[in-house]
Design a protein around this motif. Sequence first.
Motif, PDB file in Angstrom:
ATOM      1  N   VAL A   1       0.842  -1.284  -0.079  1.00  0.00           N
ATOM      2  CA  VAL A   1      -0.104   0.036  -0.217  1.00  0.00           C
ATOM      3  C   VAL A   1       0.857   1.253  -0.038  1.00  0.00           C
ATOM      4  O   VAL A   1       0.479   2.287  -0.892  1.00  0.00           O
ATOM      5  CB  VAL A   1      -1.077  -0.109   1.149  1.00  0.00           C
ATOM      6  N   ALA A   2       1.791   1.129   0.835  1.00  0.00           N
ATOM      7  CA  ALA A   2       2.964   2.586   0.985  1.00  0.00           C
ATOM      8  C   ALA A   2       3.684   2.661  -0.383  1.00  0.00           C
ATOM      9  O   ALA A   2       3.633   3.974  -0.808  1.00  0.00           O
ATOM     10  CB  ALA A   2       3.751   2.189   1.962  1.00  0.00           C
ATOM     11  N   ALA A   3       4.016   1.670  -0.994  1.00  0.00           N
ATOM     12  CA  ALA A   3       4.880   1.839  -2.191  1.00  0.00           C
ATOM     13  C   ALA A   3       3.808   2.177  -3.440  1.00  0.00           C
ATOM     14  O   ALA A   3       4.549   3.089  -4.521  1.00  0.00           O
ATOM     15  CB  ALA A   3       5.562   0.724  -2.326  1.00  0.00           C
ATOM     16  N   LEU A   4       2.882   1.631  -3.654  1.00  0.00           N
ATOM     17  CA  LEU A   4       2.096   1.861  -5.058  1.00  0.00           C
ATOM     18  C   LEU A   4       0.741   2.674  -4.742  1.00  0.00           C
ATOM     19  O   LEU A   4      -0.045   3.174  -5.716  1.00  0.00           O
ATOM     20  CB  LEU A   4       1.742   0.487  -5.494  1.00  0.00           C
ATOM     21  N   GLY A   5       0.420   2.929  -3.297  1.00  0.00           N
ATOM     22  CA  GLY A   5      -1.174   3.583  -3.059  1.00  0.00           C
ATOM     23  C   GLY A   5      -1.203   4.832  -3.852  1.00  0.00           C
ATOM     24  O   GLY A   5      -2.158   5.179  -4.446  1.00  0.00           O
ATOM     25  N   PRO A   6      -0.238   5.925  -3.635  1.00  0.00           N
ATOM     26  CA  PRO A   6      -0.304   7.118  -4.318  1.00  0.00           C
ATOM     27  C   PRO A   6      -0.257   7.175  -5.778  1.00  0.00           C
ATOM     28  O   PRO A   6      -1.014   7.972  -6.298  1.00  0.00           O
ATOM     29  CB  PRO A   6       0.885   8.037  -3.855  1.00  0.00           C
TER      30      PRO A   6
ATOM     31  N   ALA B   1      -4.084  -5.355  -0.918  1.00  0.00           N
ATOM     32  CA  ALA B   1      -3.265  -4.088  -0.938  1.00  0.00           C
ATOM     33  C   ALA B   1      -3.209  -3.201  -1.983  1.00  0.00           C
ATOM     34  O   ALA B   1      -2.868  -2.022  -2.195  1.00  0.00           O
ATOM     35  CB  ALA B   1      -1.808  -4.628  -0.589  1.00  0.00           C
ATOM     36  N   LEU B   2      -3.500  -3.642  -3.193  1.00  0.00           N
ATOM     37  CA  LEU B   2      -3.654  -2.925  -4.429  1.00  0.00           C
ATOM     38  C   LEU B   2      -4.848  -1.955  -4.284  1.00  0.00           C
ATOM     39  O   LEU B   2      -4.760  -0.778  -5.047  1.00  0.00           O
ATOM     40  CB  LEU B   2      -3.355  -3.711  -5.790  1.00  0.00           C
ATOM     41  N   GLY B   3      -5.928  -2.661  -3.940  1.00  0.00           N
ATOM     42  CA  GLY B   3      -7.242  -2.111  -4.088  1.00  0.00           C
ATOM     43  C   GLY B   3      -7.472  -0.985  -2.931  1.00  0.00           C
ATOM     44  O   GLY B   3      -8.321   0.058  -2.998  1.00  0.00           O
ATOM     45  N   LEU B   4      -7.032  -1.313  -1.657  1.00  0.00           N
ATOM     46  CA  LEU B   4      -7.565  -0.734  -0.553  1.00  0.00           C
ATOM     47  C   LEU B   4      -7.090   1.118  -0.758  1.00  0.00           C
ATOM     48  O   LEU B   4      -7.876   1.727  -0.210  1.00  0.00           O
ATOM     49  CB  LEU B   4      -6.680  -1.283   0.702  1.00  0.00           C
TER      50      LEU B   4
END
Length: 389
Positions: A51-56, A102-105
Motif C-alpha cells: 500500500v505504501a509503495a504503490l498507493g499514491p 493491498a493494491l485496491g485498498l
Amino acid sequence: MLLPILLLSAAGFTVLTTEFIIVGLLPAIARDLDVSVPQAGLLVTLFAFTVAALGPFLTAYFARFERKRLFIVILLMFAFANTVAALAPNIWVMGFARLLPALGLPVFWALASETAVGIAGPEYAGRAIAKIGFGIVCATVFGIPVGTLISDAWGWRSAFGILAVVALAKAALLWVYLPAIRVVNEQSSLSSQFVMLRSPLVIGHILLSVLVFSGMFTAYTYLADILERLAGFDGTVVGWCLMGFGAVGLVGNSLGGRMVDRHPLIASIVFCAFMIGGLLALVPSIHSTLGLAAAMGVWGVTQAAMFLISHVRLMKVAAHAPAFGASLNIAGGNLGIGLGAMIGGRVIDNYGLGSLGLAAAGLILLSIVLALWLMKCKPVSPVINCPDR
C-alpha cells in the motif's frame, strides 16, 4: 445524499476488515502454516508496504475513473483474494492473497473519502469522513473480533471464506443502490499531483503518519498474542477483548471527527498523549480485569481517533488534491503499519512480549515532538516555510 456515504461506509467495513482481520488470526495462522508468530506478522508488513509503495501512484491514476464501477471492481478483487487466503496451503500463497487487496485498498479509501467530502463540503470534511470511518470502526468492533471468534470455532480459513462472501454481497449492493458518481475536481495529470511532494509541510505530515502508525502497530499487530500468552486468555476471550477494544473506538471516531475540523495537529497531540498512557499501562495491568479494561479502553479510543485525524489532516494540507492527499496518508500510515509489525517482531524476539508497550509508546512520543514542530510551519503559497532546526 446520505445513502451513498452509508453504502461506501459499508463497503469500507469489508475493505478494512480484510486488512486487519489477520491481527486476530496471527497465532492460528502461524500454527497452521508452521511458522512463528513474528514470521506470520510479516504478512501484515507485506500488505502495508505494498500500500505504501504503490498507493499514491494507483490513486492518482484511477482518480479519473467513474467511482461506482471502480468501487465494485475493487470489492470483487477483495472477494477473490479472500477466497485464495481461505485455501492457502502455505505462507507463500497466503502472501499472494494478501498482496492483491493491498493494491485496491488505497484507491478505495482515498477516493471514497474524497467522494464523501465532495458530498458534504470541505467545512464538514471531518464529519463526512467520520461517517466513512464508521465502517473502519465497525471493522475493529465486529470484523476483527468476530473473525477471531469464527477462527476459534471453525478455523481461521472460514473467517476469510465468509469475508469473501461478504465482499461479493457488498459489490452487489453497490451495483444496485449506488448511483453513478460524476468525477469532481478530476486531476489533470500525475505530475500536477506529485508536485505537492516538494512541500516540506506535506512531507512532514506524511512522516507524522508514519510515526503514529508505527507506534500503534508495534503493539496492535501482536495484541492477540499478548492476550493469549501474557493474560492467558483462550481464543474466545481474545475475540471478546478485541470487540471491546473496537467498540470504544466508536467514541474515538466521534471525538476525532469533531476535533480534527478545528485543529488537526492539536487533535493529534492530544490523542497521542493519551495513547501513550494506555500503551504503557497495558502490560503492568495484564492480570487486573479493571486495569486491563481501562488500558485497552484508552488505547482503543485514541487509536480509532488517530485513524480519522491522520486522514483528514493530510487531506486538509493537500486541499487542492484531497484524494491524492488521502492516498499520501494511506501510504505513510501503511508504511508505519509495516514498520510497526517488523519492530514489534524484533522486540518480541529480543526483549519479549512485555516490552511492546514501551517500544510503541516511544514511537508515539516522537510523533508528538514532530507535531509540535509542524505547528510552527507557515504555509505561504507557493512555498511552505518551516522553522530551521
